[in-house]
Motif scaffolding. Structure first.
Motif, PDB file in Angstrom:
ATOM      1  N   GLU A   1      32.937  42.353  37.038  1.00  0.00           N
ATOM      2  CA  GLU A   1      32.318  41.092  37.436  1.00  0.00           C
ATOM      3  C   GLU A   1      33.365  40.029  37.765  1.00  0.00           C
ATOM      4  O   GLU A   1      33.201  39.234  38.695  1.00  0.00           O
ATOM      5  CB  GLU A   1      31.383  40.591  36.331  1.00  0.00           C
ATOM      6  N   ARG A   2      34.446  40.031  37.000  1.00  0.00           N
ATOM      7  CA  ARG A   2      35.531  39.068  37.256  1.00  0.00           C
ATOM      8  C   ARG A   2      36.145  39.325  38.637  1.00  0.00           C
ATOM      9  O   ARG A   2      36.397  38.387  39.399  1.00  0.00           O
ATOM     10  CB  ARG A   2      36.575  39.222  36.152  1.00  0.00           C
ATOM     11  N   LYS A   3      36.369  40.577  38.963  1.00  0.00           N
ATOM     12  CA  LYS A   3      36.912  40.929  40.284  1.00  0.00           C
ATOM     13  C   LYS A   3      35.936  40.535  41.386  1.00  0.00           C
ATOM     14  O   LYS A   3      36.351  40.093  42.461  1.00  0.00           O
ATOM     15  CB  LYS A   3      37.209  42.427  40.341  1.00  0.00           C
ATOM     16  N   SER A   4      34.654  40.685  41.123  1.00  0.00           N
ATOM     17  CA  SER A   4      33.655  40.330  42.127  1.00  0.00           C
ATOM     18  C   SER A   4      33.671  38.831  42.412  1.00  0.00           C
ATOM     19  O   SER A   4      33.539  38.406  43.568  1.00  0.00           O
ATOM     20  CB  SER A   4      32.267  40.764  41.663  1.00  0.00           C
ATOM     21  N   VAL A   5      33.823  38.025  41.361  1.00  0.00           N
ATOM     22  CA  VAL A   5      33.897  36.565  41.533  1.00  0.00           C
ATOM     23  C   VAL A   5      35.087  36.194  42.418  1.00  0.00           C
ATOM     24  O   VAL A   5      34.960  35.397  43.361  1.00  0.00           O
ATOM     25  CB  VAL A   5      34.014  35.859  40.163  1.00  0.00           C
ATOM     26  N   ILE A   6      36.242  36.797  42.143  1.00  0.00           N
ATOM     27  CA  ILE A   6      37.442  36.480  42.918  1.00  0.00           C
ATOM     28  C   ILE A   6      37.344  37.054  44.328  1.00  0.00           C
ATOM     29  O   ILE A   6      37.780  36.423  45.297  1.00  0.00           O
ATOM     30  CB  ILE A   6      38.703  36.998  42.203  1.00  0.00           C
ATOM     31  N   ALA A   7      36.751  38.232  44.485  1.00  0.00           N
ATOM     32  CA  ALA A   7      36.571  38.817  45.817  1.00  0.00           C
ATOM     33  C   ALA A   7      35.670  37.935  46.678  1.00  0.00           C
ATOM     34  O   ALA A   7      35.923  37.764  47.881  1.00  0.00           O
ATOM     35  CB  ALA A   7      35.996  40.227  45.700  1.00  0.00           C
ATOM     36  N   ASP A   8      34.618  37.372  46.091  1.00  0.00           N
ATOM     37  CA  ASP A   8      33.758  36.438  46.825  1.00  0.00           C
ATOM     38  C   ASP A   8      34.550  35.210  47.268  1.00  0.00           C
ATOM     39  O   ASP A   8      34.342  34.690  48.375  1.00  0.00           O
ATOM     40  CB  ASP A   8      32.577  36.007  45.951  1.00  0.00           C
ATOM     41  N   TYR A   9      35.428  34.741  46.394  1.00  0.00           N
ATOM     42  CA  TYR A   9      36.280  33.582  46.695  1.00  0.00           C
ATOM     43  C   TYR A   9      37.177  33.918  47.897  1.00  0.00           C
ATOM     44  O   TYR A   9      37.291  33.135  48.855  1.00  0.00           O
ATOM     45  CB  TYR A   9      37.127  33.254  45.468  1.00  0.00           C
ATOM     46  N   VAL A  10      37.823  35.087  47.857  1.00  0.00           N
ATOM     47  CA  VAL A  10      38.697  35.517  48.953  1.00  0.00           C
ATOM     48  C   VAL A  10      37.906  35.617  50.253  1.00  0.00           C
ATOM     49  O   VAL A  10      38.345  35.131  51.310  1.00  0.00           O
ATOM     50  CB  VAL A  10      39.347  36.879  48.625  1.00  0.00           C
ATOM     51  N   ALA A  11      36.741  36.246  50.205  1.00  0.00           N
ATOM     52  CA  ALA A  11      35.916  36.427  51.400  1.00  0.00           C
ATOM     53  C   ALA A  11      35.516  35.086  52.004  1.00  0.00           C
ATOM     54  O   ALA A  11      35.551  34.907  53.228  1.00  0.00           O
ATOM     55  CB  ALA A  11      34.678  37.251  51.052  1.00  0.00           C
ATOM     56  N   ALA A  12      35.142  34.141  51.141  1.00  0.00           N
ATOM     57  CA  ALA A  12      34.733  32.822  51.629  1.00  0.00           C
ATOM     58  C   ALA A  12      35.905  32.079  52.262  1.00  0.00           C
ATOM     59  O   ALA A  12      35.753  31.434  53.308  1.00  0.00           O
ATOM     60  CB  ALA A  12      34.146  32.008  50.480  1.00  0.00           C
ATOM     61  N   GLU A  13      37.078  32.166  51.633  1.00  0.00           N
ATOM     62  CA  GLU A  13      38.237  31.420  52.131  1.00  0.00           C
ATOM     63  C   GLU A  13      38.776  31.982  53.444  1.00  0.00           C
ATOM     64  O   GLU A  13      39.180  31.225  54.335  1.00  0.00           O
ATOM     65  CB  GLU A  13      39.344  31.421  51.072  1.00  0.00           C
ATOM     66  N   PHE A  14      38.773  33.304  53.582  1.00  0.00           N
ATOM     67  CA  PHE A  14      39.395  33.928  54.749  1.00  0.00           C
ATOM     68  C   PHE A  14      38.376  34.464  55.764  1.00  0.00           C
ATOM     69  O   PHE A  14      38.755  35.142  56.717  1.00  0.00           O
ATOM     70  CB  PHE A  14      40.331  35.049  54.299  1.00  0.00           C
ATOM     71  N   GLY A  15      37.100  34.123  55.559  1.00  0.00           N
ATOM     72  CA  GLY A  15      36.079  34.515  56.512  1.00  0.00           C
ATOM     73  C   GLY A  15      35.900  36.014  56.633  1.00  0.00           C
ATOM     74  O   GLY A  15      35.741  36.546  57.733  1.00  0.00           O
ATOM     75  N   LEU A  16      35.916  36.713  55.511  1.00  0.00           N
ATOM     76  CA  LEU A  16      35.783  38.170  55.502  1.00  0.00           C
ATOM     77  C   LEU A  16      34.413  38.580  54.972  1.00  0.00           C
ATOM     78  O   LEU A  16      33.780  37.835  54.215  1.00  0.00           O
ATOM     79  CB  LEU A  16      36.888  38.792  54.642  1.00  0.00           C
ATOM     80  N   ASP A  17      33.980  39.749  55.335  1.00  0.00           N
ATOM     81  CA  ASP A  17      32.691  40.287  54.896  1.00  0.00           C
ATOM     82  C   ASP A  17      32.941  41.446  53.936  1.00  0.00           C
ATOM     83  O   ASP A  17      33.441  42.498  54.343  1.00  0.00           O
ATOM     84  CB  ASP A  17      31.897  40.769  56.118  1.00  0.00           C
ATOM     85  N   ARG A  18      32.585  41.271  52.678  1.00  0.00           N
ATOM     86  CA  ARG A  18      32.824  42.318  51.676  1.00  0.00           C
ATOM     87  C   ARG A  18      32.035  43.582  51.965  1.00  0.00           C
ATOM     88  O   ARG A  18      32.415  44.663  51.497  1.00  0.00           O
ATOM     89  CB  ARG A  18      32.465  41.810  50.280  1.00  0.00           C
ATOM     90  N   GLN A  19      30.952  43.467  52.717  1.00  0.00           N
ATOM     91  CA  GLN A  19      30.154  44.644  53.029  1.00  0.00           C
ATOM     92  C   GLN A  19      30.799  45.503  54.106  1.00  0.00           C
ATOM     93  O   GLN A  19      30.489  46.685  54.233  1.00  0.00           O
ATOM     94  CB  GLN A  19      28.754  44.216  53.499  1.00  0.00           C
ATOM     95  N   LYS A  20      31.709  44.911  54.885  1.00  0.00           N
ATOM     96  CA  LYS A  20      32.291  45.632  56.017  1.00  0.00           C
ATOM     97  C   LYS A  20      33.745  46.035  55.805  1.00  0.00           C
ATOM     98  O   LYS A  20      34.250  46.897  56.519  1.00  0.00           O
ATOM     99  CB  LYS A  20      32.181  44.771  57.278  1.00  0.00           C
ATOM    100  N   GLU A  21      34.437  45.381  54.886  1.00  0.00           N
ATOM    101  CA  GLU A  21      35.827  45.757  54.650  1.00  0.00           C
ATOM    102  C   GLU A  21      36.213  45.565  53.191  1.00  0.00           C
ATOM    103  O   GLU A  21      35.552  44.844  52.446  1.00  0.00           O
ATOM    104  CB  GLU A  21      36.764  44.979  55.564  1.00  0.00           C
ATOM    105  N   LEU A  22      37.315  46.215  52.815  1.00  0.00           N
ATOM    106  CA  LEU A  22      37.706  46.270  51.409  1.00  0.00           C
ATOM    107  C   LEU A  22      38.737  45.217  51.009  1.00  0.00           C
ATOM    108  O   LEU A  22      39.035  45.073  49.825  1.00  0.00           O
ATOM    109  CB  LEU A  22      38.283  47.666  51.092  1.00  0.00           C
ATOM    110  N   ARG A  23      39.294  44.510  51.989  1.00  0.00           N
ATOM    111  CA  ARG A  23      40.391  43.607  51.665  1.00  0.00           C
ATOM    112  C   ARG A  23      40.070  42.562  50.581  1.00  0.00           C
ATOM    113  O   ARG A  23      40.903  42.330  49.699  1.00  0.00           O
ATOM    114  CB  ARG A  23      40.912  42.923  52.928  1.00  0.00           C
ATOM    115  N   PRO A  24      38.900  41.918  50.605  1.00  0.00           N
ATOM    116  CA  PRO A  24      38.616  40.950  49.535  1.00  0.00           C
ATOM    117  C   PRO A  24      38.689  41.558  48.139  1.00  0.00           C
ATOM    118  O   PRO A  24      39.244  40.968  47.211  1.00  0.00           O
ATOM    119  CB  PRO A  24      37.208  40.451  49.868  1.00  0.00           C
ATOM    120  N   ASP A  25      38.152  42.773  47.995  1.00  0.00           N
ATOM    121  CA  ASP A  25      38.142  43.426  46.686  1.00  0.00           C
ATOM    122  C   ASP A  25      39.539  43.907  46.285  1.00  0.00           C
ATOM    123  O   ASP A  25      39.913  43.838  45.110  1.00  0.00           O
ATOM    124  CB  ASP A  25      37.159  44.599  46.702  1.00  0.00           C
TER     125      ASP A  25
END
Length: 223
Positions: A152-176
């Protein structure tokens, strides 16, 4: 004249009251229950910090909250369930702080600030190995709780990364991947320090680890 057969109503038993109905019909009882639960969590958190998760007993938690141990077991079936509830509360707080910080600072600054705050708490503690964070990461009884907490902690930070860099967690792995990298950079110096405290050096070690983690993450994000 024969008596008409009665049909048995399905659902809850006669006289049973659902939780929402109970909150409406017995507001004082519900409020007392909430206060008791909050007190139990507060006492448990304090005992875990001072005595350690392993040595702390349910009886000690009940005594500290001034309730009978059977009352404690109506709220939490086990000590590990109590620890998971504490961890869930911490995750909720982290999620709220992360959401509020998105417009104000980068994910790198946020994770660094969060890690330095934990480092400061560990340095100020007489028994840093007794923190719930360290118990979750090292106690066999809490292995499943740690995996949930870490995910869950990783998910919170991955959402933060996705929002900041305009990435889609459903389409790529970079945020995670970036989230895992940043949290590993944060965790390692804390773990090493708890196992072998070196007064006055933890903050510097955290900053250096986070600097390396950020450099690697930016390379990945720019790829």
């Amino acid at each position: 004249m024969s008596k008409r057969p009665t049909t048995k109503k399905s659902g809850s038993a006669v006289g049973a009251v659902s939780q929402p109905d109970a909150e409406i019909r017995y507001p004082r009882r519900t409020e007392r229950r909430r206060k008791t639960r909050a007190k139990l969590l507060e006492v448990a958190a304090g005992l875990f910090s001072t005595e350690g998760y392993g040595p702390t007993t349910m009886q000690a938690i009940a005594d500290g909250a001034d309730v009978h141990v059977t009352t404690l077991f109506t709220h939490f079936k086990s000590k590990s369930e109590l620890a998971r509830s504490l961890a869930a509360g911490e995750l909720d707080d982290l999620r709220a702080r992360a959401f509020q910080s998105r417009e104000a600072q980068s994910v790198f600054a946020f994770v660094t600030a969060e890690t330095l705050a934990l480092a400061e708490m560990l340095e100020a503690s007489d028994k840093p190995a007794h923190t719930l964070w360290y118990a979750l990461a090292t106690d066999d009884e809490l292995a499943f709780a740690w995996s949930e907490y870490d995910r869950e902690r990783k998910s919170v930070i991955a959402d933060y990364v996705a929002a900041e860099f305009g990435l889609d967690r459903q389409k790529e792995l970079r945020p995670d991947i970036v989230a895992a990298l940043l949290l590993a950079s944060a965790f390692l110096p804390l773990q090493r320090w708890v196992e072998n405290p070196r007064r006055g050096k933890l903050a510097a070690e955290v900053k250096e680890a986070m600097r390396m983690g950020e450099a690697a993450a930016r390379t990945l994000l720019e790829a």
